[in-house]
Structure formats: C-alpha cells, structure tokens
Scaffold this active site. Structure first.
Site, PDB file in Angstrom:
ATOM      1  N   ASP A 202      -1.743  19.336 -41.084  1.00  0.00           N
ATOM      2  CA  ASP A 202      -2.146  20.285 -42.125  1.00  0.00           C
ATOM      3  C   ASP A 202      -3.164  19.633 -43.038  1.00  0.00           C
ATOM      4  OD1 ASP A 202      -2.243  22.608 -43.583  1.00  0.00           O
ATOM      5  OD2 ASP A 202      -0.236  22.427 -44.437  1.00  0.00           O
ATOM      6  N   LYS A 203      -3.746  20.472 -43.879  1.00  0.00           N
ATOM      7  CA  LYS A 203      -4.751  20.029 -44.840  1.00  0.00           C
ATOM      8  C   LYS A 203      -4.385  20.605 -46.190  1.00  0.00           C
ATOM      9  CE  LYS A 203      -8.559  21.914 -47.019  1.00  0.00           C
ATOM     10  NZ  LYS A 203      -8.715  23.240 -47.656  1.00  0.00           N
ATOM     11  N   HIS A 204      -4.700  19.864 -47.231  1.00  0.00           N
ATOM     12  CA  HIS A 204      -4.533  20.402 -48.578  1.00  0.00           C
ATOM     13  C   HIS A 204      -5.773  20.034 -49.378  1.00  0.00           C
ATOM     14  CE1 HIS A 204      -2.275  22.101 -51.881  1.00  0.00           C
ATOM     15  NE2 HIS A 204      -2.668  21.092 -52.636  1.00  0.00           N
ATOM     16  N   SER A 205      -6.098  20.883 -50.335  1.00  0.00           N
ATOM     17  CA  SER A 205      -7.283  20.637 -51.157  1.00  0.00           C
ATOM     18  C   SER A 205      -6.896  20.762 -52.621  1.00  0.00           C
ATOM     19  CB  SER A 205      -8.335  21.694 -50.805  1.00  0.00           C
ATOM     20  OG  SER A 205      -9.254  21.842 -51.857  1.00  0.00           O
TER      21      SER A 205
ATOM     22  N   SER B 155       3.850  16.108 -56.988  1.00  0.00           N
ATOM     23  CA  SER B 155       3.925  17.565 -56.983  1.00  0.00           C
ATOM     24  C   SER B 155       3.263  18.145 -55.730  1.00  0.00           C
ATOM     25  CB  SER B 155       3.248  18.098 -58.252  1.00  0.00           C
ATOM     26  OG  SER B 155       3.111  19.493 -58.204  1.00  0.00           O
TER      27      SER B 155
ATOM     28  N   THR C 185      -6.547  30.618 -51.087  1.00  0.00           N
ATOM     29  CA  THR C 185      -6.603  31.040 -49.683  1.00  0.00           C
ATOM     30  C   THR C 185      -5.780  32.309 -49.448  1.00  0.00           C
ATOM     31  OG1 THR C 185      -6.952  28.771 -48.988  1.00  0.00           O
ATOM     32  CG2 THR C 185      -6.077  30.264 -47.331  1.00  0.00           C
TER      33      THR C 185
ATOM     34  N   LYS D  56       5.613  19.280 -52.098  1.00  0.00           N
ATOM     35  CA  LYS D  56       5.547  20.602 -51.445  1.00  0.00           C
ATOM     36  C   LYS D  56       4.981  20.484 -50.032  1.00  0.00           C
ATOM     37  CE  LYS D  56       3.122  22.562 -54.854  1.00  0.00           C
ATOM     38  NZ  LYS D  56       3.109  21.956 -56.178  1.00  0.00           N
ATOM     39  N   LYS D  57       3.885  19.772 -49.915  1.00  0.00           N
ATOM     40  CA  LYS D  57       3.163  19.743 -48.633  1.00  0.00           C
ATOM     41  C   LYS D  57       3.994  19.073 -47.537  1.00  0.00           C
ATOM     42  CE  LYS D  57      -0.581  21.479 -47.190  1.00  0.00           C
ATOM     43  NZ  LYS D  57      -0.789  22.931 -47.332  1.00  0.00           N
TER      44      LYS D  57
ATOM     45  N   ARG E 157       5.767  20.790 -67.160  1.00  0.00           N
ATOM     46  CA  ARG E 157       4.520  20.027 -67.399  1.00  0.00           C
ATOM     47  C   ARG E 157       3.450  20.915 -67.999  1.00  0.00           C
ATOM     48  NH1 ARG E 157       2.896  18.174 -61.809  1.00  0.00           N
ATOM     49  NH2 ARG E 157       1.058  17.336 -62.860  1.00  0.00           N
TER      50      ARG E 157
END
Ligand code: URA
Length: 450
Positions: free
Chosen positions: A91-94, A194, A131, A198-199, A179
């Site tokens: 997977d990818k996260h940005s 954080s 997204t 999740k990821k 936060r």
C-alpha cells in the site's frame, strides 16, 4: 492483544510524569496506556497531558515503534493469509496535497503488475483533497463495503480503495481528537504513530509513503518533511513492515486540476496512457517502482519500469480500475462513458490573469482552500461535498499565461462563486517576466532501516 492494566506497574499519571520529566518510558507501559485509551480507561485529560509531554520532550525511536504497534493493535488488524493471494500485500500513503490523485492511478497500476492493494483512504482534510471524496464522484461507488466484500474485491481485482471503518486503530481516533484541541498535532513522533498505527492495521507486506514538501504540504518546512519521511520509513520498518518514504514536490498542484470529478476525469486519461510523462505520473511511477521492488515482484528498477510500462500501454491498469469501480457498486461502463456519469458544474469559466506573464510560483495551500470554498472540500468533517466543482487546466510553474492562455478553468456552482475563486487563484499565482522552473519532483528517498 488485550492488555490488562493490573499486569502493569505504572498508573497512567506515572507514565505521564516520566515523559514530563524526560525519562525513558518502559515500552510495555506504552502498550498498556494505549490499550487503556482504546478501552476508555484513560481520560481525555490524561491523553492531553501525555501528548503535550511527548510534544515537548519527544520520543526515542523505540518508544515511537511501541506507540505505533500499540496503536495498530488497539483494534482489528487485517489478516490476508487465508486468502492465499498470489502476490504481496502493498500500500501507499501520502501526507496529502492538491491535485494529488496518485492513489487512484497507483493502486490499479501496481495491482495490474501482480500486487494486492487493500487501500484505506481518507477524505479531504484542511486544504488537501481526499481520495474517498474523489471516488464518490462516481455514482454508486460504495467506499464502505462489508469486510468480506472488501477482501473479495482485493482478491478478484487486486485493489480496493475504501474508507476507514469502525474498529481500525480506535486508540488513534481518541488520541487524534484530543491532539486536535490541545495544540499537539505537530509532533513527529505522534504523527508517525498516528499515520502508521492506522496504515499498518491493513496487514501489509510493504508500504511506500509519499511525504510532500512545499507550499501545499502538511508539514510546514522542508526540514520537517524530511524528518517525518525518515521517521516513518524507519519506524514502520522496525515495526515489521518494510517501508520506503519518498520526499516529493508539492509546491504546485501535482496534477493540473483540483477538485473531485475533475480529478477523476484526469485519472481516467492517465490510466489510458495519456500524458505518461506528466509530473503526477512521474511521482506515481516512482512510488510504483518502490512498491514492486519492496513487494519482491521485480528484481530491479529496470524490470519494474518495464512491467509498469506494459501494464499501462496494454490497458491492464485501466481495466483494473474499471473492475474495481464496478465491483464496488459503480457503473460497469464507467471507463467508456464517464462523462455520462460525472457531475458537471453549472458555471465553467476560464480564469485569465490581470497581466500576462510567466508563472513563478503558486501558493498551493491557497488553491486547495479555494476548492474547499467552492464546495469541493469541507470545513467541518460532517459537511457534504460538491463533486462537480474545482479547477482544471491549472497553469504550471514556467508556463506563460495571458489573455489567450488562462490560469485555469474554474468549475463553480454560481457566477459569484466562480468570481470569488478566480480572484483567489489570481492572488495565489505569482507572475513575472523571468523564465521559471518547477522544483525537483523527487527530492529524496528514505529506505527504512530495520
Ligand atoms: N494524519 C494522521 O493520520 N495523523 C496525524 O497525526 C497527522 C496526519
């Protein structure tokens, strides 16, 4: 993993005191504290005091890894073994951007190369697009399938892009909420735990992270972006998921459009192989190469590039996207007849500059906020989004604009909204006479150290 508070020596206030005084935290106590957050045994006040202590005194790498794994394990962690998938789960996260439609192209593209991508995506946040909001421009698309359906779509098409559901890293939901109202968002250890908490709950074999730099980036300075990229790559890798972080330019919108339906239109063009060398495709390709290499689907960068090229030109990547859309409730012929399905704004107008000139730089955050104000994003997280609005054909740094070549096309609900957005865009773009070049797209690569 359910930790029982009674097995642990420290009361919450004692753990908070250690961090307040700059003492090292026993790692198993971090786990118990986070589980206490998920179980509601720890109060908001205690979370706030803890996050402020971390904000002020930082965390060691080991502490961040412990906070990350505890956050990941605070809820359901997906398991893919039983599906016997014939490829890696990646997977990818940005960190988010403007005109950043990378996920929409990347997921189907690497899936067409043999990877499996269970992508949990978000909605727009602040000035950045989401997204999920973009996908919901597609009539019928259901980003909240039942878990079995999600697995089935990942297995049959290689990718499913969906929203976050209830029991994913529930500790983060509470911590992030506190936060947000205690001035403790901007802490690299807390951001790292954080995002990754999740990821990594998606049960990944490998992850790539796209950390943005520039006027549209979430992090305020290049130094902070770099620090976050390094932190994420190392912490995720040490938590057991090999991760590479790329530092990429967000000093102007990545694709030449920003909004929801307009970004879907661009996504389809890119998946059809149009504009393969555009900036957004360059970033997407680099991330894809890292995913294929980390997932061991290829042995070299050259092999990755060849595989990706074939998946694009053969139409395989576009086909995966079309199947994902249909499997998740969208029209079967979306790819062929997208213009029939996507909402269009009542007012579509060119935005010309007041004087001609060359685009020197763009306040990308301001462009994103203008899309939000048009109705394309939200100021409150319970608000709805207008999929039809935004900007298309946004001029890039170095482009000449004049009374023939506009700064962009605005898509708006009314003449008034279009005029306001046009004024905001003119303010956001600095023009000059000198030639200008865009900032380097791929600024650095951090491969996580185990
Ligand atoms: N995104 C997250 O999910 N968490 C943060 O702390 C910051 C950005």
């Amino acid at each position: 993993m359910v930790a029982n508070a009674s097995h642990h020596a420290l009361l919450p206030q004692e753990l908070i005191r250690l961090k307040r005084d700059g003492e090292p935290l026993p790692l198993e106590e971090i786990e118990a504290f986070v589980q206490g957050i998920a179980d509601d045994r720890i109060s908001d006040a205690q979370i706030g005091a803890f996050t402020m202590a971390v904000f002020l005194n930082g965390m060691s790498r080991e502490e961040v890894v412990a906070l990350t794994t505890a956050t990941r394990d605070s809820g359901h962690v997906m398991q893919w073994d039983s599906l016997n998938l014939p490829g890696p789960i990646v997977d990818k996260h940005s960190t988010g951007g403007v005109g950043d439609l990378v996920s929409l192209v990347l997921g189907p593209w690497v899936a067409a190369c043999g990877a499996f991508v269970p992508m949990i995506s978000g909605r727009g946040l602040g000035h950045t697009g989401g997204t999920l909001d973009k996908l919901e421009s597609i009539p019928g698309y259901n980003p909240y399938p039942a878990p079995e359906r999600f697995s089935k779509v990942v297995k049959s098409t290689g990718v499913a892009i969906i929203g976050q559901t209830g029991n994913l890293a529930p500790a983060d939901k509470r911590i992030y909420g506190v936060r947000d109202v205690t001035a403790t968002v901007e802490s690299i250890p807390l951001i790292t735990a954080s995002i990754l908490g999740k990821k990594l709950a998606s049960g990944l074999d490998a992850l790539v992270m796209d950390v943005k730099v520039g006027s549209g980036a979430f992090m305020p300075t290049p130094e902070k972006s770099r620090e976050l990229a390094k932190s994420i790559a190392n912490v995720a890798t040490q938590a057991g998921t090999p991760t590479t972080a790329l530092l990429t330019d967000m000093s102007q919108p990545l694709a030449p459009c920003a909004g929801n339906a307009v970004e879907i239109v661009e996504t389809l063009a890119l998946l059809r192989g149009e504009r393969p060398d555009s900036r957004v495709m360059q970033v997407t390709r680099e991330l894809a190469v890292e995913m294929l290499m980390a997932g061991k689907l290829v042995a070299s960068r050259e092999e990755a590039l060849a595989k990706l090229e074939k998946a694009l030109t053969s139409g395989a990547a576009a086909d995966v996207f079309a199947r994902m859309v249909h499997e998740l409730g969208g029209p079967a012929d979306f790819m062929e007849r997208s213009e029939h399905y996507l909402a269009t704004a009542p007012v579509i107008q060119a935005v010309y500059p007041e004087q001609s000139g060359i685009v020197q730089c763009i306040d990308t955050r301001a462009v994103g906020m203008s899309v939000v104000e048009l109705g394309g994003g939200r100021l409150r997280n319970d608000a709805s989004v207008d999929h039809s609005v935004g900007f298309s054909e946004i001029a890039e740094v170095g482009d000449r604009v004049d009374n023939q070549r506009p700064l962009a096309i605005v898509h708006a609900r009314s003449e008034d909204a279009a005029a306001r957005a046009a004024a905001q865009l003119r303010d956001a773009v600095t023009l000059g006479d000198a030639p200008a070049t865009a900032d380097t797209l791929l600024q650095d690569t951090f491969r996580g150290e185990a």
